[in-house]
Motif scaffolding. Sequence first.
Motif, PDB file in Angstrom:
ATOM      1  N   LEU A   6       7.578  -7.640 -17.187  1.00  0.00           N
ATOM      2  CA  LEU A   6       8.130  -8.618 -16.248  1.00  0.00           C
ATOM      3  C   LEU A   6       9.415  -8.091 -15.602  1.00  0.00           C
ATOM      4  N   ALA A   7      10.197  -7.359 -16.376  1.00  0.00           N
ATOM      5  CA  ALA A   7      11.410  -6.763 -15.796  1.00  0.00           C
ATOM      6  C   ALA A   7      11.035  -5.786 -14.681  1.00  0.00           C
ATOM      7  N   TYR A   8       9.989  -5.012 -14.904  1.00  0.00           N
ATOM      8  CA  TYR A   8       9.513  -4.111 -13.842  1.00  0.00           C
ATOM      9  C   TYR A   8       9.175  -4.904 -12.583  1.00  0.00           C
ATOM     10  N   LEU A   9       8.422  -5.984 -12.782  1.00  0.00           N
ATOM     11  CA  LEU A   9       7.999  -6.751 -11.608  1.00  0.00           C
ATOM     12  C   LEU A   9       9.185  -7.371 -10.895  1.00  0.00           C
ATOM     13  N   TYR A  10      10.199  -7.734 -11.655  1.00  0.00           N
ATOM     14  CA  TYR A  10      11.389  -8.300 -11.026  1.00  0.00           C
ATOM     15  C   TYR A  10      12.131  -7.243 -10.205  1.00  0.00           C
ATOM     16  N   GLU A  11      12.202  -6.049 -10.750  1.00  0.00           N
ATOM     17  CA  GLU A  11      13.039  -5.032 -10.113  1.00  0.00           C
ATOM     18  C   GLU A  11      12.303  -4.170  -9.083  1.00  0.00           C
ATOM     19  N   LEU A  12      11.025  -3.911  -9.306  1.00  0.00           N
ATOM     20  CA  LEU A  12      10.350  -2.983  -8.398  1.00  0.00           C
ATOM     21  C   LEU A  12      10.236  -3.583  -7.013  1.00  0.00           C
ATOM     22  N   PRO A  13      10.490  -2.784  -5.995  1.00  0.00           N
ATOM     23  CA  PRO A  13      10.232  -3.266  -4.636  1.00  0.00           C
ATOM     24  C   PRO A  13       8.725  -3.306  -4.370  1.00  0.00           C
ATOM     25  N   LEU A  14       8.355  -4.060  -3.362  1.00  0.00           N
ATOM     26  CA  LEU A  14       6.934  -4.097  -3.005  1.00  0.00           C
ATOM     27  C   LEU A  14       6.450  -2.680  -2.711  1.00  0.00           C
ATOM     28  N   SER A  15       5.346  -2.307  -3.312  1.00  0.00           N
ATOM     29  CA  SER A  15       4.814  -0.942  -3.196  1.00  0.00           C
ATOM     30  C   SER A  15       3.455  -0.943  -3.876  1.00  0.00           C
ATOM     31  N   ASP A  16       2.756   0.161  -3.776  1.00  0.00           N
ATOM     32  CA  ASP A  16       1.463   0.219  -4.462  1.00  0.00           C
ATOM     33  C   ASP A  16       1.655   0.155  -5.977  1.00  0.00           C
ATOM     34  N   ARG A  72       0.990  -3.022 -10.923  1.00  0.00           N
ATOM     35  CA  ARG A  72       1.581  -3.621 -12.125  1.00  0.00           C
ATOM     36  C   ARG A  72       1.457  -5.144 -12.095  1.00  0.00           C
ATOM     37  N   TRP A  73       1.627  -5.710 -10.923  1.00  0.00           N
ATOM     38  CA  TRP A  73       1.485  -7.163 -10.804  1.00  0.00           C
ATOM     39  C   TRP A  73       0.047  -7.587 -11.123  1.00  0.00           C
ATOM     40  N   MET A  74      -0.919  -6.865 -10.594  1.00  0.00           N
ATOM     41  CA  MET A  74      -2.321  -7.207 -10.893  1.00  0.00           C
ATOM     42  C   MET A  74      -2.600  -7.057 -12.386  1.00  0.00           C
ATOM     43  N   ALA A  75      -2.061  -6.004 -12.975  1.00  0.00           N
ATOM     44  CA  ALA A  75      -2.268  -5.796 -14.414  1.00  0.00           C
ATOM     45  C   ALA A  75      -1.669  -6.961 -15.212  1.00  0.00           C
ATOM     46  N   TYR A  76      -0.484  -7.377 -14.807  1.00  0.00           N
ATOM     47  CA  TYR A  76       0.185  -8.494 -15.508  1.00  0.00           C
ATOM     48  C   TYR A  76      -0.636  -9.774 -15.374  1.00  0.00           C
ATOM     49  N   LYS A  77      -1.106 -10.044 -14.165  1.00  0.00           N
ATOM     50  CA  LYS A  77      -1.903 -11.247 -13.968  1.00  0.00           C
ATOM     51  C   LYS A  77      -3.187 -11.183 -14.786  1.00  0.00           C
ATOM     52  N   LEU A  78      -3.861 -10.043 -14.730  1.00  0.00           N
ATOM     53  CA  LEU A  78      -5.130  -9.917 -15.460  1.00  0.00           C
ATOM     54  C   LEU A  78      -4.920 -10.031 -16.965  1.00  0.00           C
ATOM     55  N   ALA A  79      -3.829  -9.448 -17.444  1.00  0.00           N
ATOM     56  CA  ALA A  79      -3.570  -9.464 -18.884  1.00  0.00           C
ATOM     57  C   ALA A  79      -3.086 -10.828 -19.364  1.00  0.00           C
ATOM     58  N   SER A  89       0.813  -1.220   0.000  1.00  0.00           N
ATOM     59  CA  SER A  89       0.000   0.000   0.000  1.00  0.00           C
ATOM     60  C   SER A  89       0.844   1.265   0.000  1.00  0.00           C
ATOM     61  N   LEU A  90       2.152   1.113   0.170  1.00  0.00           N
ATOM     62  CA  LEU A  90       3.010   2.300   0.254  1.00  0.00           C
ATOM     63  C   LEU A  90       3.432   2.771  -1.130  1.00  0.00           C
ATOM     64  N   PRO A  91       3.543   4.077  -1.312  1.00  0.00           N
ATOM     65  CA  PRO A  91       3.983   4.575  -2.622  1.00  0.00           C
ATOM     66  C   PRO A  91       5.426   4.156  -2.909  1.00  0.00           C
ATOM     67  N   LEU A  92       5.713   4.010  -4.172  1.00  0.00           N
ATOM     68  CA  LEU A  92       7.064   3.656  -4.595  1.00  0.00           C
ATOM     69  C   LEU A  92       7.969   4.874  -4.455  1.00  0.00           C
TER      70      LEU A  92
END
Lengths: 524, 503
Positions: free
Chosen positions: A146-156, A161-168, A104-107
């Motif tokens: 996928l590179a974003y998801l690998y590199e981004l720390p947990l954050s909102d 982005r993870w939800m978007a990837y899963k949905l897509a 829930s925290l901003p990146l």
Amino acid sequence: MNKLLSFISIAVLGAGIVACSPGTPDDKGTFTPTGSASELTNQEFNNLTPTQQYQVANKLMATFFKGVPADEFFVPASITSDPNDLIVTNAGVDFIGEVKAQLSLPLKNKDEVYTLIVGSPATETEPAVSGKYNFRGGREEIEIPLAYLYELPLSDEFFARWMAYKLANTILFSPAEEIDSAFVDDVGTVIEELSSAILANAPIRSIIFNHEKSQTNWRRFRSPEDNTREMIEIYLGLFDRDADVPKASIACRNWSLTDQNAGYILKHPRALDNDDPQLVFDYAYVTTCEDFFDAVANHPLVIPRMTTVLVDLMLEVNTDPLVRSTLVNEIVSSRPSTFKDIFTRIIFSRAYLLDSARPKWAEEVMFNTAGRLHWNPYSNFFQDINRQITRGEPGNIRTSFALMYQPALSLKLGRFPVVPLDALGGAYLHRGIRDGVMLSGWSSDLTQNRGSMALEDFISYLFLSVVARQPTQDELDTLTQVINSASSSGGGSLNIANRLNDKARVVLDYLSRLPETYYFKAVN
Amino acid sequence: MKRRDLLKALGLLGTTLTVPTLIAKNGIIRKAEAKSFNISDRTLRNAQAIVAGEINFVRPATLPTEINIFMYGGPSELAGNLSNIDEINTSSQNAYPNNLLDTVANGGQITTNGFWQNAGGAAMERMLASGDMSIYRTINRVVDDSKAHRTSIFSAQTGGLDQFAPGVGTTLAAVFRTFMPDVYDPAVAAVAPIIPFASFEGDTVLFNTGDIDDLPLTLRSVSLDSNFDNPYRRLRTYQLQSDSNCMVGGISVPCHNALDDLAERTTAATGAQFKTLGDSFVKRRELDDFFSTSLGDPNALIPIDNTDPLNPVPLVNFQGRFGDNLLAACVLALENADTRYIALSTGGLGGWDDHDNAMANNRYVSRMNQLMNNIEQALTLLANGTTNSPGRTDVIINVYGEFGRNVNLNNSLGWDHGNNMNLYTFGGTTVPGRILGNVVGTTKVIGTPGQNRLFTSPADGSVQYEPFSIASTVYKHFGVTNPEVLTKDAVEAPAGFGPIANA
């Protein structure tokens, strides 16, 4: 079994009609899920054994394509062949609650993080900056998410982005890049629009409505009959409303794509709008295509259907139907309105974290194992793993999601909701894990400070790291013998017993051959 | 609401909480509830039939091989049936090209038997004339009709109405084990058959297990790729070389075998929870050995045509990725005597969901042409054999999809989902009961001029078959004399669906 299923279906259906639990309203008027959908609390988590806590922590992180190394979750000195010695570090205490809070925290430093991944072009004052990874021209839109998801720390930002990837990757929002009328750019469009809307907490209904009328959606479903039929099936789960399709098509009669030569552009001239109201779903009159899309997006089946698809995705359809239907009912009862509501309620539920058992998707097993082993991708990794080939040995990793029958963001109807584990798909997945992760790419952090360990303890450490359990006596005995006796074909010793990293590779090679490495396990 | 939707739909289970009374009153829930009592009848259909001895079986003198080519997306029938094109064109929202309205003799596209010349029609005419092909133009779904992709694919590939039933390939495997245990039951057979069931499209519904989840590993399908390049090989080496030996239990064994053996022991001890992948890993090991010693590059096995001694050329010339897969399927059928049933998609040609621009850039025409030309090459190869193995006359190729399409050329210049479709069947001329060289079934046009729902349907008095009859015909080829029991449905079709005559 099927008689039981039949009974269960009816029973649950009946229960849903007459005796559904509405959930518990809190002081803000929102509803908290109950039963199996109820959240795993920190207290419950902390009451698990240390090994179970590690297992749950990694199930949660694998879900987000990340992993927790054993030597970070446990006090390193406590890792021996005796699981009773394990001591959870401060980082491991209240792990579940911490993860949820981070989502829930901003990146922080958002621009810097993105620049690190993809680089930045030169400006008048600044030189160009190379990104950490190489993406293939014309395919970046598939590789970068996928590179974003690998590199981004947990954050909102990460969570959206993870939800978007899963949905897509599901039938719900697949950009269908594989078909003639869709383009790689459509992948980027779908991912960015979904993640932006989710980040802004947009309601599911508005996301669906906006997607229905988008060019990307029409590039997937390309005629009024095709599009309206699919919207009814995909967003409402109704597969027998054939009589509604011609009527909906009349409402959408002026919507079409230009041809290939004109670039498949969506057109819907207002002057040609239908003006003859059509009755659909037995209760809604629609005149224009937007009326129809609105009727779909606001249909009462939307939230149950979305919940069902996502529960099936996260638990997999081979999970007991009663378990899934119960979870669906409890989540629907809690009145979710956003995708974040549904995903959060599934992922942090007891049903998911404690009880679920299913094969992991390729990203889940690959990046979770990677995270546990201090593994780092090579610079071309995200383009190699996303190669759209159907045979051969692409790139350094010599496999790809496509070869595993799990191509990302490409299939017209999304990935099938069952992880493909046939011999060929399984062989390519195994190749990715064994060759690409277990035997290469991990850093010396994995074995650092482990040189003084007894072999038995070292083997146990690697088992804990990868499969969160102790080796059996058979495993300890056999691996010890292999490590200590390996010889060349000429009979000379291979010297594995004296080399820590080679010892690790033997154990990791073995672990890559264990099916359990590729599965989420129930904790109890 | 159909029962299969109920099953699919945990969605429905979830929906019951919030569906307004309005919808409930319209009967969706009540219907689902009323019909759901018979779910078990369907899902147990195949297993029960086999176990309960309902099946009558006469072992064929020789077992054929079938290559099942599935056209995902739902193909238009027009390539194989232009018999109604004038009426279709008159009623269509958008006009067809003029040359589609005239015969080849007059410079158009309509062949002698009503095929679309450039859409594979020329090849079809040749194969029809040589007695290597029949076309059935009235595969028309009446029972529990659906125009949804997923449900229709499941129906077509399970040969029944229940999407959770075993696929056709799995049912065949169960029949084999039950009625030919000397070959197909590992508890009885002296030698296990190698790859009796294969797929060149990965996981497919044709091999869904349904309730038949106890098939021995030897009867499970194996996914292959088109050049047999052994994807099962472990590539990366390290200090533990592939030829390294280790002392395990006092015996010198290859180290990698020791690791595999250990993994199999460990997995077996964990019960069923990792069974699917565990089985695949065991299969991977077998296949690595098999491919390392048996099959090579399919192209290297194509005989040379020396008709012109100065210009020897390969006897056949397969085109494109689909051609590669079809070549590999034929080579497997010729080289591996154990292979009985092969699943193939038309991957590489593109999908058949031609909602738009079907005519643009010859998209549909080109796809059909490549399909039929490659099949013609397949028939030549099957007849002549490879450089290693003689030809066969008992290999059948069936081509069909999940449903047909409307014939109205819609405003996106494509065809939307329809019903009536063709079955194209080739080869297998010595399989008992097969009579090829026929165009079977006549069609009429249904629909209102200028409206999208314009489609063909079996003409009055014409023979017609449900799509499930295709599965029934396959079962017949392999010795089941009452295949209706394997395609029946307790509610919708208690008598089941019989095989297609002469197919």
